[in-house]
Design an enzyme around this catalytic site. Sequence first.
Site, short mmCIF file in Angstrom:
data_model
loop_
_atom_site.label_atom_id
_atom_site.label_comp_id
_atom_site.label_asym_id
_atom_site.label_seq_id
_atom_site.Cartn_x
_atom_site.Cartn_y
_atom_site.Cartn_z
N GLN A 1 0.84 -1.21 0.00
CA GLN A 1 0.00 0.00 0.00
C GLN A 1 0.87 1.25 0.00
OE1 GLN A 1 -1.90 2.31 3.43
NE2 GLN A 1 -3.41 0.71 3.10
N HIS B 1 1.24 5.63 0.35
CA HIS B 1 0.70 6.94 0.74
C HIS B 1 0.90 7.87 -0.43
CE1 HIS B 1 1.65 6.45 5.36
NE2 HIS B 1 0.51 5.89 5.03
N GLU C 1 -3.44 5.37 -0.29
CA GLU C 1 -4.09 6.11 0.77
C GLU C 1 -3.64 7.56 0.71
OE1 GLU C 1 -2.67 5.09 4.70
OE2 GLU C 1 -4.45 5.88 5.67
N GLU D 1 -9.77 2.66 6.23
CA GLU D 1 -8.81 1.98 7.11
C GLU D 1 -8.63 2.70 8.44
OE1 GLU D 1 -4.71 0.53 5.70
OE2 GLU D 1 -4.34 2.65 6.05
N GLN E 1 -5.06 -2.91 10.28
CA GLN E 1 -3.76 -2.29 10.05
C GLN E 1 -3.08 -2.23 11.40
OE1 GLN E 1 -2.13 1.85 8.15
NE2 GLN E 1 -3.82 2.10 9.57
N ASP F 1 5.03 2.22 8.01
CA ASP F 1 4.33 3.33 7.37
C ASP F 1 4.60 4.66 8.06
OD1 ASP F 1 3.05 2.75 9.71
OD2 ASP F 1 1.02 2.84 8.89
N SER G 1 1.75 -0.51 5.29
CA SER G 1 0.39 0.05 5.24
C SER G 1 0.53 1.54 5.00
CB SER G 1 -0.38 -0.27 6.51
OG SER G 1 0.36 0.04 7.65
#
Lengths: 144, 568
Positions: free
Chosen positions: B151, B153, B180, B231, B306, B345, B372
């Site tokens: 995933q 950002h 995200e 999330e 998460q 993350d 994440s």
Amino acid sequence: MAVTLPDQVELDPGSDYPLAAHRPELLRTPTGKPIDELTMQAVLSGDVAAEDLRISPDTLRLQAQVAERVGRTQLARNFRRAAELTALPDDLVLSIYNSLRPNASTKQQLTDIADRLEGEYSATLCAELVREAADVYERRDILA
Amino acid sequence: MTAEPLPVSTPASKRTEALEERPVNLDGFVEEWPEVGMVAMDSPYDPTPSVRVADGVIVEMDGKPRAEFDFLDQFIADHAIDVSVTEHAMALEPVEVARMLVDPTVTRSEVVEVAGGLTPAALLEVVKTMNVVEMMQALQKMRARRTPANQAHSTSARDNPVQVAAEAAEASLRGFRELETTLGVVRYAPLVAIALQVGALAGTPGALTQCALEEATELELGMRGITAYAETISVYGTEPVFCDGDDTPWSKAFLASAYASRGIKMRFTSGTGSEVQMGNAEGRSMLYLEIRCILVAKGAGVQGLQNGSISCIGVPGAVPAGIRAVLAENLLASTADLECASGNDQSFSHSDMRRTARLLPQLLSGTDFVCSGYSAVPNYDNMFAGSNLDSTDYDDWNTIQRDLQVDGALRHVPEEELLAARSRAARALQAVFAQLGLPTITDKEVEAATYAHGSQDLPMRDVLEDLKAAQSVMDRGITGLDVIKALEAAGYSDMAHTLLSVLRHRVSGDLLHTSAILTPELETLSAVNDANDYAGPGSGYRPAGERWREMKRLRHVVSASNPEEEIG
């Protein structure tokens, strides 16, 4: 052909999932359209509204069956609660969520919500969750 | 022998001076302090495992009678623990369960069943018997989805939607299956969420998008089909901190059902260190409290979590064995049969060695989402306060994948493909903004976004106009359908079709299952149809075939037939 109800269908997660690929004939929008009718042409001609891009209670119960058959009890129960909530408008869903926050509601307010869920929307599993919350909140002193 | 105390003014050795210069010495470290919960996973104040069942109800758990249960205890006892197996499971020695976790001949589902009967204190005792290598061995079996994913950002320090669109395109092209975003100025959210969605469509199809916001707003954007999943649904390990977060396990369980009722994928978030950071750890270890969070997620029936300390990584990172505890969190989320988006993350260390060491357990074992939130932008643009990896680490990541033949779910992409996707994303957003009557995106901005590394490389936008427009998106009730129509009208037909497919998946509910992602072919891949089947050497997921060929490519690889030539 009559619409098939979710409890009349026996799903095999191994061959039926993903349902969109293997059992599209079982999938309808909340407005009753078969999933295959959600085409670009239908979108452009205005035949598809935002409500059509939502999940139906029957589909959630089919997915609950898939979850149960792969041993995911709690996930299935969540899907069954969600099936009940499909009938509620967005703002009511959000307002019940806010009522369930700590120190936000009296016991009576939570009981009233549970009664409404059950009486008005046949949402018995959700009502059960709210009643349980009311009891715990009372014992832990987090009612309004 | 006793050393003579050195005078205070003794000059440091050259060696010490060199070591003092090392970035690791900018990191913060503290002694354990169990009384306030500043201890990773081994506290004298953690409860002793126990369970007692009467008439199908857990009446005692971890030394506490039911009448004294706090709300987490009660929720876990009534919703998470499998009462039918708990007494049998609790009778096993912790080390026996740990051996089941490590032993490849014991199947994942056998472990899930036994672990389903364990209380929080018992799960803690199990992982306390395991070192990090044993935990990694267990994690590669317990991960729910067979194929690992990652995933990103995609954010902007100036909340610049044009930049976010270009970055989303690049991130999806590089292999991320979830993107995200979040905001500096929250009111920008509708424009940036649209930009993220549109941009993702210009890269590899099927990357799902989310916008991290306060719970109710996040749900609204999801309901409108502007975002595809959520999330940022936080849970905490003590009752006072849960209440400080203005939630309870019941409000969160209701929210989980609310998302599912709209066909929207969702996972909870938690992590070690949040309780001590919020000042109320009740003297428990960070991992014990995190295990309670994992079981709240399980009990709520949400498909995933998460975890891995997330934004609190500085807290476990400062105490002994903290990073071991973070790995244990990921392992236990997976063992609870939840999707695990496994952290990595948040900016964690000034030391490149240390941030790589922190990453390796998740990368080598493979998790549902190794990061994440890998910052797909330079960390100065990361509005989650910086990630453990950022866009300047892509080549290192790809090289580590190739060195170890481990699939971290990313790939090297040639420059011309990246530029084409970034440009197309920015152009498509320009067209969508025009179609929807939103502020103009100039050709100059499109050009700048195509070649930019970060927000500093883009022209400033008229923020006030953008914020007015963002409000109008909400007031006018703009939905994902409007974005589809705008894309189609502007000639981005393939992107319009992809978005329609993504939104159609809501009608089927297939993405609601554990660890679900969309493949580039827009098919659902989850723990139902891609269940992890690791059973020791020669089994489970191993990068091979086309994927391994893809992983062999790097920015500079010398041709075997012509040493003067580089293959791209």
